[in-house]
Design an enzyme around this catalytic site. Structure first.
Site, PDB file in Angstrom:
ATOM      1  N   LEU A   5       0.722  -1.274   0.119  1.00 11.18           N
ATOM      2  CA  LEU A   5      -0.133   0.024  -0.061  1.00 11.18           C
ATOM      3  C   LEU A   5       0.873   1.339   0.004  1.00 11.18           C
ATOM      4  O   LEU A   5       0.509   2.286  -0.465  1.00 11.18           O
ATOM      5  CB  LEU A   5      -1.017  -0.089   1.201  1.00 11.18           C
ATOM      6  CG  LEU A   5      -1.853  -1.161   1.608  1.00 11.18           C
ATOM      7  CD1 LEU A   5      -2.553  -0.872   2.711  1.00 11.18           C
ATOM      8  CD2 LEU A   5      -2.934  -1.117   0.232  1.00 11.18           C
ATOM      9  N   GLY A   6       2.079   0.946   0.738  1.00 15.04           N
ATOM     10  CA  GLY A   6       2.700   2.382   0.505  1.00 15.04           C
ATOM     11  C   GLY A   6       4.200   2.015   1.175  1.00 15.04           C
ATOM     12  O   GLY A   6       4.427   0.801   1.893  1.00 15.04           O
ATOM     13  N   GLU A   7       5.048   3.234   1.171  1.00 13.04           N
ATOM     14  CA  GLU A   7       6.501   2.850   1.842  1.00 13.04           C
ATOM     15  C   GLU A   7       6.928   4.271   2.374  1.00 13.04           C
ATOM     16  O   GLU A   7       6.984   5.339   1.733  1.00 13.04           O
ATOM     17  CB  GLU A   7       7.256   2.291   0.614  1.00 13.04           C
ATOM     18  CG  GLU A   7       8.937   2.067   0.885  1.00 13.04           C
ATOM     19  CD  GLU A   7       9.281   1.345  -0.063  1.00 13.04           C
ATOM     20  OE1 GLU A   7      10.723   1.062   0.147  1.00 13.04           O
ATOM     21  OE2 GLU A   7       8.830   1.131  -1.068  1.00 13.04           O
ATOM     22  N   GLY A   8       7.449   4.124   3.521  1.00 13.66           N
ATOM     23  CA  GLY A   8       8.126   5.074   4.148  1.00 13.66           C
ATOM     24  C   GLY A   8       9.609   4.923   4.163  1.00 13.66           C
ATOM     25  O   GLY A   8      10.194   4.036   3.681  1.00 13.66           O
ATOM     26  N   VAL A  13       4.165  -0.740   4.071  1.00 13.50           N
ATOM     27  CA  VAL A  13       2.764  -1.071   4.761  1.00 13.50           C
ATOM     28  C   VAL A  13       2.198  -1.902   3.545  1.00 13.50           C
ATOM     29  O   VAL A  13       2.272  -1.367   2.290  1.00 13.50           O
ATOM     30  CB  VAL A  13       1.939   0.130   4.901  1.00 13.50           C
ATOM     31  CG1 VAL A  13       0.511  -0.037   5.458  1.00 13.50           C
ATOM     32  CG2 VAL A  13       2.581   0.837   6.047  1.00 13.50           C
ATOM     33  N   LYS A  26       2.446  -3.336   8.870  1.00 14.55           N
ATOM     34  CA  LYS A  26       3.583  -2.399   8.775  1.00 14.55           C
ATOM     35  C   LYS A  26       4.716  -2.885   9.121  1.00 14.55           C
ATOM     36  O   LYS A  26       5.101  -3.463  10.242  1.00 14.55           O
ATOM     37  CB  LYS A  26       3.272  -1.138   9.717  1.00 14.55           C
ATOM     38  CG  LYS A  26       4.387  -0.095   9.517  1.00 14.55           C
ATOM     39  CD  LYS A  26       3.820   1.124  10.359  1.00 14.55           C
ATOM     40  CE  LYS A  26       4.909   2.341   9.998  1.00 14.55           C
ATOM     41  NZ  LYS A  26       4.474   3.758  10.707  1.00 14.55           N
ATOM     42  N   ASP A 121       3.579  14.486  13.801  1.00 16.93           N
ATOM     43  CA  ASP A 121       3.771  14.424  12.450  1.00 16.93           C
ATOM     44  C   ASP A 121       2.452  14.480  12.007  1.00 16.93           C
ATOM     45  O   ASP A 121       2.037  13.572  11.028  1.00 16.93           O
ATOM     46  CB  ASP A 121       4.443  13.048  11.946  1.00 16.93           C
ATOM     47  CG  ASP A 121       5.103  13.134  10.512  1.00 16.93           C
ATOM     48  OD1 ASP A 121       4.948  14.306   9.962  1.00 16.93           O
ATOM     49  OD2 ASP A 121       5.127  12.221  10.000  1.00 16.93           O
TER      50      ASP A 121
END
Length: 165
Positions: A5-8, A13, A26, A121
């Site tokens: 779904l996403g990446e930081g 995730v 996560k 944040d």
């Protein structure tokens, strides 16, 4: 895990299944340069989330290992982020919807402050929406608890020192 779904900077995730439930997982990323700091943030996030329960806070369901890496199992928020809704949806956002979302975010942040948590944040990308378009605050990786060492005066003095240096 079914779909990323996403990446930081410190984690990825994924959308996954836990029994019959759809969840978000996560997973800490392995990065030799930031590993210690990422692990610290990951543990801090798990610790804080394990102590919070509120309708406007993304719920931690559990912790596990994925391919030997620590992972948080979180409720899946199928509506995406508030950032995407505001900037990429193309749909008309009504004042009642925007007002409700703002109220939900505010009640979530108020709950955090009542429990001595500073998110640090808050941004639209860290507000997730469920399938019914209700907002929940997420991503507690740089959050901390406040006390005598984290007052507004202390933080302002530290910021002023950094700026003048």
């Amino acid at each position: 895990l079914h779909e990323m779904l996403g990446e930081g900077s410190g984690s990825k995730v994924w959308k996954g299944k836990w029994g019959t439930s759809v969840v978000a997982v996560k997973v800490l990323k392995v990065n030799l340069n930031t590993r210690k700091e990422a692990l610290r943030g990951f543990v801090q996030e798990a610790t804080i989330l394990s102590q919070l329960r509120h309708p406007a806070i993304c719920t931690l369901l559990g912790m596990t290992l994925h391919e030997g890496l620590p992972a948080l199992v979180l409720e899946f928020m199928g509506g995406g982020s508030l950032f995407d809704l505001l900037h990429n949806s193309g749909s008309t956002l009504t004042p009642p919807l925007l007002s409700r979302l703002a109220l939900e975010v505010a009640t979530g942040i108020s709950y955090l402050h009542e429990h001595s948590v500073i998110h640090r944040d808050i941004k639209s990308a860290n507000v997730l929406l469920d399938d019914r378009m209700h907002a929940k605050v997420s991503d507690f990786g740089i959050s901390t608890r406040f006390g005598t060492e984290h007052t507004a005066e202390t933080d302002m003095a530290a910021s002023a020192t950094k700026v003048s240096a």
